[in-house]
Design a protein around this motif. Structure first.
Motif, mmCIF file in Angstrom:
data_model
loop_
_atom_site.group_PDB
_atom_site.id
_atom_site.type_symbol
_atom_site.label_atom_id
_atom_site.label_comp_id
_atom_site.label_asym_id
_atom_site.label_seq_id
_atom_site.Cartn_x
_atom_site.Cartn_y
_atom_site.Cartn_z
ATOM 1 N N ASP A 44 1.158 -1.476 0.091
ATOM 2 C CA ASP A 44 0.053 0.414 -0.002
ATOM 3 C C ASP A 44 0.778 1.649 0.032
ATOM 4 O OD1 ASP A 44 -2.044 -1.950 0.002
ATOM 5 O OD2 ASP A 44 -2.968 -1.219 2.051
ATOM 6 N N VAL A 45 1.607 1.091 0.351
ATOM 7 C CA VAL A 45 2.900 2.108 0.682
ATOM 8 C C VAL A 45 3.057 2.581 -0.921
ATOM 9 C CG1 VAL A 45 5.200 3.106 1.632
ATOM 10 C CG2 VAL A 45 3.452 1.870 3.352
ATOM 11 N N SER A 46 3.683 1.659 -1.173
ATOM 12 C CA SER A 46 4.403 1.610 -3.162
ATOM 13 C C SER A 46 3.487 2.799 -3.361
ATOM 14 C CB SER A 46 4.991 0.820 -3.034
ATOM 15 O OG SER A 46 4.038 -0.232 -3.635
ATOM 16 N N VAL A 47 1.623 1.963 -3.476
ATOM 17 C CA VAL A 47 0.652 2.466 -4.492
ATOM 18 C C VAL A 47 0.496 3.796 -3.900
ATOM 19 C CG1 VAL A 47 -1.646 2.188 -4.601
ATOM 20 C CG2 VAL A 47 -0.296 -0.019 -4.284
ATOM 21 N N ASN A 48 0.561 4.536 -2.748
ATOM 22 C CA ASN A 48 0.476 5.561 -2.321
ATOM 23 C C ASN A 48 1.335 6.589 -3.094
ATOM 24 O OD1 ASN A 48 -1.807 5.209 -0.601
ATOM 25 N ND2 ASN A 48 -1.000 4.495 1.620
ATOM 26 N N LYS A 49 2.435 5.742 -2.814
ATOM 27 C CA LYS A 49 3.786 7.114 -3.267
ATOM 28 C C LYS A 49 3.661 7.618 -5.335
ATOM 29 C CE LYS A 49 7.063 5.692 -0.282
ATOM 30 N NZ LYS A 49 8.468 5.081 0.226
ATOM 31 N N ALA A 50 2.860 6.546 -5.488
ATOM 32 C CA ALA A 50 2.700 6.512 -7.325
ATOM 33 C C ALA A 50 1.662 7.059 -7.443
ATOM 34 C CB ALA A 50 2.542 4.732 -7.053
ATOM 35 N N THR A 51 1.165 6.900 -6.632
ATOM 36 C CA THR A 51 -1.501 7.327 -7.259
ATOM 37 C C THR A 51 -0.930 8.614 -6.533
ATOM 38 O OG1 THR A 51 -2.083 7.031 -4.389
ATOM 39 C CG2 THR A 51 -2.540 5.653 -7.015
ATOM 40 N N ILE A 52 0.093 9.540 -5.469
ATOM 41 C CA ILE A 52 -0.140 10.820 -5.886
ATOM 42 C C ILE A 52 -0.219 11.533 -6.780
ATOM 43 C CG2 ILE A 52 0.819 12.805 -4.803
ATOM 44 C CD1 ILE A 52 1.932 10.987 -2.582
ATOM 45 N N GLY A 53 0.326 11.216 -7.850
ATOM 46 C CA GLY A 53 1.174 12.039 -8.736
ATOM 47 C C GLY A 53 0.401 11.494 -9.981
ATOM 48 N N LEU A 54 -0.509 10.458 -10.087
ATOM 49 C CA LEU A 54 -1.410 9.769 -11.426
ATOM 50 C C LEU A 54 -2.834 10.026 -10.674
ATOM 51 C CD1 LEU A 54 -2.429 7.035 -12.998
ATOM 52 C CD2 LEU A 54 -2.717 5.915 -11.127
ATOM 53 N N PHE A 55 -3.483 10.517 -9.697
ATOM 54 C CA PHE A 55 -4.316 10.982 -9.722
ATOM 55 C C PHE A 55 -4.556 12.304 -9.690
ATOM 56 C CE2 PHE A 55 -5.497 7.025 -6.107
ATOM 57 C CZ PHE A 55 -6.026 6.264 -6.896
ATOM 58 N N ALA A 56 -3.564 12.971 -9.900
ATOM 59 C CA ALA A 56 -3.367 14.324 -10.107
ATOM 60 C C ALA A 56 -3.696 14.487 -11.255
ATOM 61 C CB ALA A 56 -1.748 15.748 -9.361
ATOM 62 N N ALA A 57 -2.894 13.974 -12.136
ATOM 63 C CA ALA A 57 -3.004 13.977 -13.734
ATOM 64 C C ALA A 57 -3.646 13.562 -13.888
ATOM 65 C CB ALA A 57 -1.846 13.118 -13.984
ATOM 66 N N GLY A 58 -5.040 12.414 -13.255
ATOM 67 C CA GLY A 58 -5.753 11.871 -14.367
ATOM 68 C C GLY A 58 -7.043 11.918 -13.191
ATOM 69 N N PRO A 59 -7.880 12.944 -12.383
ATOM 70 C CA PRO A 59 -8.298 13.056 -11.628
ATOM 71 C C PRO A 59 -9.617 12.359 -11.762
ATOM 72 C CG PRO A 59 -8.096 15.013 -12.250
ATOM 73 C CD PRO A 59 -7.643 14.114 -13.314
ATOM 74 N N THR A 60 -10.254 12.308 -13.166
ATOM 75 C CA THR A 60 -11.304 11.458 -13.542
ATOM 76 C C THR A 60 -11.373 10.365 -14.550
ATOM 77 O OG1 THR A 60 -11.820 12.544 -15.181
ATOM 78 C CG2 THR A 60 -12.750 13.212 -12.859
ATOM 79 N N PRO A 61 -11.660 9.481 -14.545
ATOM 80 C CA PRO A 61 -11.543 8.456 -15.841
ATOM 81 C C PRO A 61 -11.395 8.806 -16.939
ATOM 82 C CG PRO A 61 -14.114 7.162 -14.334
ATOM 83 C CD PRO A 61 -13.303 8.994 -14.167
#
Length: 211
Positions: A44-61
């Protein structure tokens, strides 16, 4: 394990953590779906680090779909199986946009039809995002259920069915999180920390440790 002992285990876990939740970071059902999809064979730690940027760049489908496979890869390349996961993320986003009006469906059948989403992922989303009393069985839950004697089974499906049978309705919403956290921090794989376990006296594991 008898009914009374099972209930005592659940009561102690609830007393220790009345409002458990996932350790994955998310702000809405879409982010939870993507985070859980990415969490297979990853912490979960590694996923959380990756999704910070991913969700900022792609907040919707639609926004994440616009990133394309390569764009998603750039954000998740530190996670195991990132190539396959990036493809599944894009395919899932496309289906959400085309079939579900960019809304994560509150339906097991619809969720399991999404690329990379199996029964476990669907159970997590239904439980954590929508409040369904589902029980997702991962490696931690499988180990805790078998080792304690709470719900023994040789397969994930057998353990899930055992938990659904033996866990009273009042505990079903939270037991998934309790068992995951217990397996992650106390009933760890190689050498369980029995000496600091709040349910040690109720557990039926025969090879208990003193730590």
């Amino acid at each position: 394990m008898n009914k009374d002992k099972r209930r005592q285990i659940l009561e102690r876990l609830r007393e220790n953590n009345p409002n458990p939740t996932t350790e994955l970071n998310f702000a809405n059902p879409f982010e939870l779906l993507i985070a859980v999809l990415l969490s297979a064979q990853a912490t979960d730690v590694s996923v959380n680090k990756a999704t910070i940027g991913l969700f900022a760049a792609g907040p919707t489908p639609a926004a994440m779909l616009a990133l394309g496979v390569d764009g998603v890869k750039e954000h998740i390349k530190t996670i195991g199986l990132f190539n396959t996961k990036a493809v599944n993320v894009i395919k899932t986003c496309a289906m959400l946009v085309e079939l579900h009006n960019s809304v994560v469906p509150e339906s097991r059948e619809a969720l399991e039809a999404l690329p990379g989403v199996g029964r476990k992922t669907a159970n997590v989303v239904l439980n954590t995002a929508f409040g369904w009393p589902t029980i997702a069985v991962d490696t931690h839950i499988f180990r805790v259920a078998n080792r304690t004697g709470f719900a023994k089974g040789k397969t994930v499906d057998q353990v899930e069915q055992g938990l659904l049978k033996w866990v009273p309705a009042e505990f079903k919403l939270d037991v998934h999180h309790w068992f995951i956290l217990h397996g992650r921090y106390t009933c760890i794989a190689r050498k369980p920390r029995c000496g600091s376990c709040i349910i040690e006296d109720l557990c039926e594991f025969k090879e208990k440790t003193e730590i």
